[in-house]
Design an enzyme around this catalytic site. Structure first.
Site, mmCIF file in Angstrom:
data_model
loop_
_atom_site.group_PDB
_atom_site.id
_atom_site.type_symbol
_atom_site.label_atom_id
_atom_site.label_comp_id
_atom_site.label_asym_id
_atom_site.label_seq_id
_atom_site.Cartn_x
_atom_site.Cartn_y
_atom_site.Cartn_z
ATOM 1 N N PRO A 85 0.390 10.561 9.048
ATOM 2 C CA PRO A 85 -0.430 9.729 9.934
ATOM 3 C C PRO A 85 -0.891 8.476 9.194
ATOM 4 O O PRO A 85 -1.207 8.543 8.003
ATOM 5 C CB PRO A 85 -1.636 10.608 10.286
ATOM 6 N N GLY A 89 -6.016 7.496 5.294
ATOM 7 C CA GLY A 89 -6.276 7.882 3.906
ATOM 8 C C GLY A 89 -5.265 8.834 3.295
ATOM 9 O O GLY A 89 -5.485 9.358 2.212
ATOM 10 N N LEU A 90 -4.131 9.053 3.973
ATOM 11 C CA LEU A 90 -3.146 10.001 3.440
ATOM 12 C C LEU A 90 -1.962 9.298 2.774
ATOM 13 O O LEU A 90 -0.926 9.926 2.515
ATOM 14 C CB LEU A 90 -2.674 10.963 4.544
ATOM 15 N N GLY A 91 -2.094 8.021 2.504
ATOM 16 C CA GLY A 91 -1.102 7.314 1.686
ATOM 17 C C GLY A 91 0.182 6.965 2.411
ATOM 18 O O GLY A 91 1.227 6.800 1.775
ATOM 19 N N SER A 93 1.184 4.173 3.923
ATOM 20 C CA SER A 93 1.776 2.877 3.597
ATOM 21 C C SER A 93 2.375 2.874 2.185
ATOM 22 O O SER A 93 3.469 2.347 1.971
ATOM 23 C CB SER A 93 0.730 1.787 3.831
ATOM 24 N N ALA A 94 1.686 3.521 1.221
ATOM 25 C CA ALA A 94 2.232 3.563 -0.148
ATOM 26 C C ALA A 94 3.530 4.354 -0.187
ATOM 27 O O ALA A 94 4.474 3.991 -0.900
ATOM 28 C CB ALA A 94 1.213 4.188 -1.096
ATOM 29 N N ASP A 136 -2.089 5.307 -5.123
ATOM 30 C CA ASP A 136 -1.267 5.820 -4.013
ATOM 31 C C ASP A 136 0.222 5.685 -4.328
ATOM 32 O O ASP A 136 1.009 6.579 -4.040
ATOM 33 C CB ASP A 136 -1.529 5.009 -2.729
HETATM 34 O O1 PMV Z 1 -5.514 3.599 1.303
HETATM 35 P P1 PMV Z 1 -6.261 4.865 1.091
HETATM 36 O O2 PMV Z 1 -7.145 5.220 2.227
HETATM 37 O O3 PMV Z 1 -5.370 5.976 0.673
HETATM 38 O O4 PMV Z 1 -7.288 4.612 -0.118
HETATM 39 C C1 PMV Z 1 -6.860 4.212 -1.384
HETATM 40 C C2 PMV Z 1 -7.828 4.603 -2.439
HETATM 41 C C3 PMV Z 1 -8.876 3.568 -2.836
HETATM 42 O O5 PMV Z 1 -9.440 4.055 -4.044
HETATM 43 C C4 PMV Z 1 -9.959 3.478 -1.769
HETATM 44 C C5 PMV Z 1 -8.293 2.175 -3.065
HETATM 45 C C6 PMV Z 1 -7.390 2.072 -4.276
HETATM 46 O O6 PMV Z 1 -6.625 1.092 -4.343
HETATM 47 O O7 PMV Z 1 -7.478 2.907 -5.204
#
Ligand code: PMV
Length: 303
Positions: A85, A89-91, A93-94, A136
C-alpha cells in the site's frame, strides 16, 4: 538484456524513524509485501508507461540515473506492479525505486550492481522525499533486518520476531511534509530536541538488549516510549493514537507509528498466540495486515 524484471520488499521501521534523519540509529525490517518492476527496450529514449513518457517520477529518475552512469541513452517501456500500500509508511516508493534501478542495471550491465542501484534509488526518492535518510532504500535493497545510521549505512542484525501486526489508519500523507514538521520542532526547541535524540539512541541500545532475551514486555514498553517521543515532535495523529489505544486495550504489549506518521500505519507487538484475537478486535475499526519480517531484498525475477 532486451528485457528484465526485479522485485523488492516493503519495510517496517520498528524503532527510530525521523530521528534517523538526524543520524541516530533506527531498526528496520523488510516485509513480505513486494513491488515488481519489469522493463523492455523501447525505440524512443526515456522511460515510458504505455504511450506516456514518465517524467519526474522516482522510477524513471532511478532508471535514467543508471542509464547515465553506464553511458547509455536507452529507452524502456515499464510495468510496475506493487502489493505494498502506498503513502502509509510501508516503503512502497523506495521499493519501486530500488526495483526500477535493479531492472535498469540488469538491462544495461546484465547484472545487479548493488552500489549503483542504491545510489540511483536515492536519486529517485529525492523526488518524493524532503531529505531522505536512505533507510527505506537500504532495506529494500538488502532485505532481512538491520540497524541503519545515515553516516554508517546498513548493518544486518537478527530480528527475533517472525511477524508483526500492522494497522493501517487509512489516512495517507506525504513523508516530506512530516520530515519538515520535525525540522520545525527542532528549530523551535533545540535543547529539548537534543535530549530526545540522546534518549532515542539509548532506547535503540535497550531494544537490541531486549531482542537478545526476546523480552516482548520490555520491547512493548520501549515501543510506547518511542511513540511518546514521536508524538512530542509532532508526527502522531488522532487516528494513530486511537489505533495504539485499541491495540493496548486488546492485549498488545506495545504499539507505535511506523514510517513518517501523520496517519499511515501503526505496528503492534503481542504474544504470538494473542495476535489472531487482537487482529480480529482491531479489524472492526481499521484494516490490519499480519506481515512476515526479514523478507528477501532485491532479486531478479522471471520475465
Ligand atoms: O516514507 P516513510 O513513511 O517510510 O518514512 C521514512 C522514514 C523517515 O524517517 C520518516 C524519513 C527518512 O528519510 O528516514
Amino acid at each position: 538484456m532486451k528485457k528484465a524484471a526485479t522485485s523488492a520488499p516493503g519495510k517496517v521501521i520498528l524503532f527510530g524513524e525521523h530521528f534517523v534523519v538526524y543520524d541516530k540509529p533506527a531498526i528496520v525490517s523488510a516485509i513480505h509485501l513486494r513491488a515488481r518492476v519489469e522493463a523492455w527496450i523501447h525505440d524512443h529514449p526515456g522511460v515510458w508507461v504505455g504511450n506516456r513518457r514518465l517524467l519526474n517520477h522516482p522510477a524513471s529518475r532511478a532508471m535514467e540515473y543508471v542509464f547515465e552512469k553506464t553511458g547509455n541513452t536507452l529507452g524502456v517501456r515499464l510495468k510496475i506492479s506493487s502489493g505494498i500500500p502506498s503513502s502509509v509508511g510501508l516503503g512502497s516508493s523506495a521499493s519501486i525505486s530500488i526495483a526500477s534501478a535493479g531492472t535498469a542495471s540488469l538491462i544495461t550491465l546484465g547484472r545487479i550492481d548493488k552500489e549503483l542501484v542504491r545510489i540511483a534509488a536515492i536519486e529517485g526518492e529525492k523526488i518524493v522525499h524532503f531529505n531522505p535518510s536512505g533507510i527505506d532504500t537500504s532495506i529494500a535493497l538488502y532485505g532481512g533486518g538491520g540497524l541503519y545510521t545515515r553516516s554508517r549505512g546498513f548493518t544486518p542484525i537478527v530480528i527475533p520476531l517472525k511477524k508483526i501486526l500492522i494497522i493501517d489508519t487509512g489516512k495517507t500523507r506525504r513523508t516530506g511534509e512530516m520530515v519538515k514538521r520535525v525540522r520545525e520542532f527542532m528549530e523551535k526547541n533545540k535543547e529539548r530536541f537534543n535530549d530526545i535524540l540522546s534518549r532515542e539512541e539509548e532506547l535503540i541500545g535497550e531494544v537490541i538488549d531486549a531482542f537478545r532475551g526476546l523480552d516482548l514486555e520490555r520491547l512493548g514498553r520501549l515501543m510506547l516510549e518511542n511513540q511518546n517521543l514521536l508524538r512530542e515532535v509532532g508526527v502522531s495523529s488522532l487516528e494513530i493514537e486511537e489505533a495504539v489505544k485499541l491495540a493496548l486495550n486488546a492485549g498488545a504489549y506495545g504499539a507505535k507509528l511506523t514510517g513518517a506518521g501523520g496517519g499511515g500505519c501503526v505496528i503492534c507487538l503481542a504474544e504470538e498466540d494473542k495476535i489472531q484475537e487482537i487482529s480480529k478486535i482491531i479489524s472492526r475499526r481499521f484494516k490490519v495486515y499480519l506481515a512476515g519480517l526479514s523478507a528477501e531484498g532485491l532479486r531478479e525475477e522471471e520475465i
